[in-house]
Structure formats: structure tokens, C-alpha cells
Write a protein that holds these residues in place. Structure first.
Motif, PDB file in Angstrom:
ATOM      1  N   VAL A 251      42.280  63.032  29.040  1.00  0.00           N
ATOM      2  CA  VAL A 251      42.922  62.266  27.969  1.00  0.00           C
ATOM      3  C   VAL A 251      44.242  61.690  28.443  1.00  0.00           C
ATOM      4  CG1 VAL A 251      44.008  62.462  25.697  1.00  0.00           C
ATOM      5  CG2 VAL A 251      41.792  63.543  26.117  1.00  0.00           C
ATOM      6  N   TYR A 252      45.019  62.499  29.177  1.00  0.00           N
ATOM      7  CA  TYR A 252      46.311  62.028  29.694  1.00  0.00           C
ATOM      8  C   TYR A 252      46.123  60.840  30.634  1.00  0.00           C
ATOM      9  CZ  TYR A 252      50.542  61.913  32.530  1.00  0.00           C
ATOM     10  OH  TYR A 252      51.656  61.504  33.209  1.00  0.00           O
ATOM     11  N   GLN A 253      45.153  60.960  31.546  1.00  0.00           N
ATOM     12  CA  GLN A 253      44.904  59.871  32.494  1.00  0.00           C
ATOM     13  C   GLN A 253      44.431  58.613  31.776  1.00  0.00           C
ATOM     14  OE1 GLN A 253      45.610  59.592  35.645  1.00  0.00           O
ATOM     15  NE2 GLN A 253      46.400  61.680  35.836  1.00  0.00           N
ATOM     16  N   TYR A 254      43.604  58.804  30.746  1.00  0.00           N
ATOM     17  CA  TYR A 254      43.105  57.651  29.978  1.00  0.00           C
ATOM     18  C   TYR A 254      44.257  56.931  29.284  1.00  0.00           C
ATOM     19  CZ  TYR A 254      40.952  54.979  26.228  1.00  0.00           C
ATOM     20  OH  TYR A 254      40.607  53.983  25.371  1.00  0.00           O
ATOM     21  N   LYS A 255      45.128  57.697  28.642  1.00  0.00           N
ATOM     22  CA  LYS A 255      46.260  57.099  27.933  1.00  0.00           C
ATOM     23  C   LYS A 255      47.216  56.429  28.921  1.00  0.00           C
ATOM     24  CE  LYS A 255      46.338  59.884  23.727  1.00  0.00           C
ATOM     25  NZ  LYS A 255      46.217  58.726  22.848  1.00  0.00           N
ATOM     26  N   ARG A 256      47.413  57.080  30.064  1.00  0.00           N
ATOM     27  CA  ARG A 256      48.303  56.507  31.080  1.00  0.00           C
ATOM     28  C   ARG A 256      47.749  55.193  31.598  1.00  0.00           C
ATOM     29  NH1 ARG A 256      49.725  59.461  36.809  1.00  0.00           N
ATOM     30  NH2 ARG A 256      51.163  57.871  37.605  1.00  0.00           N
ATOM     31  N   HIS A 257      46.439  55.163  31.893  1.00  0.00           N
ATOM     32  CA  HIS A 257      45.794  53.944  32.380  1.00  0.00           C
ATOM     33  C   HIS A 257      45.815  52.861  31.310  1.00  0.00           C
ATOM     34  CE1 HIS A 257      42.970  51.370  34.530  1.00  0.00           C
ATOM     35  NE2 HIS A 257      42.253  51.284  33.414  1.00  0.00           N
ATOM     36  N   HIS A 258      45.569  53.274  30.045  1.00  0.00           N
ATOM     37  CA  HIS A 258      45.543  52.303  28.962  1.00  0.00           C
ATOM     38  C   HIS A 258      46.926  51.682  28.740  1.00  0.00           C
ATOM     39  CE1 HIS A 258      44.058  50.416  25.320  1.00  0.00           C
ATOM     40  NE2 HIS A 258      45.100  50.902  24.649  1.00  0.00           N
ATOM     41  N   SER A 259      47.968  52.500  28.843  1.00  0.00           N
ATOM     42  CA  SER A 259      49.331  51.999  28.627  1.00  0.00           C
ATOM     43  C   SER A 259      49.728  51.017  29.737  1.00  0.00           C
ATOM     44  CB  SER A 259      50.332  53.153  28.566  1.00  0.00           C
ATOM     45  OG  SER A 259      50.365  53.853  29.805  1.00  0.00           O
ATOM     46  N   HIS A 260      49.279  51.300  30.991  1.00  0.00           N
ATOM     47  CA  HIS A 260      49.562  50.387  32.090  1.00  0.00           C
ATOM     48  C   HIS A 260      48.813  49.073  31.926  1.00  0.00           C
ATOM     49  CE1 HIS A 260      52.153  52.982  34.256  1.00  0.00           C
ATOM     50  NE2 HIS A 260      51.238  53.861  34.629  1.00  0.00           N
ATOM     51  N   ALA A 261      47.578  49.176  31.406  1.00  0.00           N
ATOM     52  CA  ALA A 261      46.770  47.972  31.214  1.00  0.00           C
ATOM     53  C   ALA A 261      47.379  47.055  30.160  1.00  0.00           C
ATOM     54  CB  ALA A 261      45.351  48.360  30.819  1.00  0.00           C
ATOM     55  N   VAL A 262      47.959  47.654  29.123  1.00  0.00           N
ATOM     56  CA  VAL A 262      48.592  46.866  28.073  1.00  0.00           C
ATOM     57  C   VAL A 262      49.906  46.259  28.573  1.00  0.00           C
ATOM     58  CG1 VAL A 262      49.663  46.959  25.786  1.00  0.00           C
ATOM     59  CG2 VAL A 262      47.547  48.213  26.228  1.00  0.00           C
TER      60      VAL A 262
END
Length: 203
Positions: free
Chosen positions: A192-203
Motif C-alpha cells: 500500500v505504501y509503495q502504491y501511494k508513493r508511486h501514485h503521488s509521484h505520478a500525479v
């Protein structure tokens, strides 16, 4: 290791205990709700502070009891991988230790929080809990008179005690479940942490 009928009986008992451990807070809420509706008057449910104060008091009491009941170290991450951990127990044992309200020494917890050497935050929680209950008693009598007010205050005490039990039990259940799932819980959190981190970078 148990085999045959004894093994199946033990497995069934733990499965039933595990299901009960999961739904116990909902059962407590249902029973307490039914009792409080029979005990309290309509004023109790019609005036928001009369309902809010016992819930706040229950949560604060739960903090006080948890501080007394959970010794240092039971929150440590290593605890959830240690075979000798306090949380290494079957569902039947969990219910025996954590679902029995008498297993929590309320008198000792309050005494230590109010006049003992408890931490500052626990001491504040204990005095705020007493203040909330005192305010509830005064408000109940002012709104409904002595007789009906005492009925409403009794319902408030019931809600506060049950709220404290549910708060303490829920924390115990979460810690026990984390121990049982240990690696998988931390793996899911990492994903979950990696997903949120990746998603925040993508945005």
C-alpha cells in the motif's frame, strides 16, 4: 499434537471462538443498546450532549485501562514475530484473557491514573473522564429531574463502561490479529505504501 476426533474438536472450538472474537463488539453494542433504550428516557436520545458525554468518557476510560493493562513492549514490532509473544495464543485463550471484563483491573487502573505514577497523558485522560461523567450527571438532572435524570445517568454509565470495554478489546483484537498474520500484514502495508508513493509521484 492432537489427532482424530480430539483434534477436530479443538479446531472447531477455536474456529467458533475466532468467529465470536470477531463479532463480540457488535454483540456488546446490540445488548447495551437494548438495555439503555429500556433504561433511559426520550430526553437522553433527544439531547446530543447526553449521548456524547458518556461516549467520550468511555473512550477516555479505555485509554486509562489500556495504559495499565498493556505492559511495555507489547507494541514493539518484534513482538509480532516472537514465538514467546504474549499474543501467541489460540482464539479460545484470547477470549479468556481479553473478552472477560473482570480481566481488566479497573480500580487499580483508575487509582494509578488519578493518584499514582501514571504518565501525564493518562492522568489527563482520567480526570477528563471524571469531568465528562460529572457533567453528564448534572445535565441529566437539569434536563429530566432527579428520578428520570438518575435513569439517564445510569444509562450513561452503562454506555461509558461498554465503550471502554469495546475500545480496549478492539485494540487487543487488532494486536492479536497482527501477530497471527504478522508477515502478511507488514507485506500488505508495504505494498500500500509503495502504491501511494508511486501514485503521488505520478500525479
Amino acid at each position: 499434537m492432537l489427532t482424530g476426533e480430539a483434534g477436530w474438536n479443538l479446531l472447531a472450538a477455536n474456529a467458533a471462538a475466532g468467529l465470536l472474537a470477531l463479532v463480540l463488539p457488535m454483540l456488546v453494542i446490540g445488548v447495551v443498546s437494548a438495555l439503555s433504550h429500556r433504561l433511559a428516557t426520550l430526553d437522553f436520545y433527544g439531547i446530543p450532549p447526553l449521548m456524547l458525554l458518556p461516549k467520550v468518557a468511555g473512550l477516555l476510560l479505555g485509554v486509562v485501562v489500556l495504559a495499565d493493562w498493556l505492559p511495555e513492549g507489547r507494541f514493539a514490532a518484534s513482538t509480532f514475530f516472537d514465538p514467546g509473544s504474549y499474543w501467541n495464543m489460540a482464539a479460545t485463550e484470547f477470549l479468556r484473557r481479553c473478552a472477560d471484563p473482570l480481566a481488566y483491573d479497573l480500580e487499580a487502573a483508575l487509582g494509578d491514573a488519578l493518584w499514582g505514577d501514571a504518565g501525564l497523558l493518562v492522568r489527563i485522560a482520567a480526570w477528563l473522564m471524571l469531568l465528562a461523567l460529572a457533567a453528564e450527571a448534572v445535565l441529566a438532572v437539569l434536563v429530566s429531574g432527579w428520578i428520570q435524570g438518575l435513569r439517564n445517568f445510569a444509562a450513561a454509565i452503562l454506555l461509558a463502561l461498554s465503550g471502554a470495554f469495546i475500545a480496549v478489546y478492539s485494540v487487543a483484537f487488532i494486536l492479536w490479529a497482527v501477530y497471527l498474520l504478522n508477515f502478511w500484514v507488514f507485506l500488505v502495508l508495504a505494498v500500500v505504501y509503495q502504491y501511494k508513493r508511486h501514485h503521488s509521484h505520478a500525479v
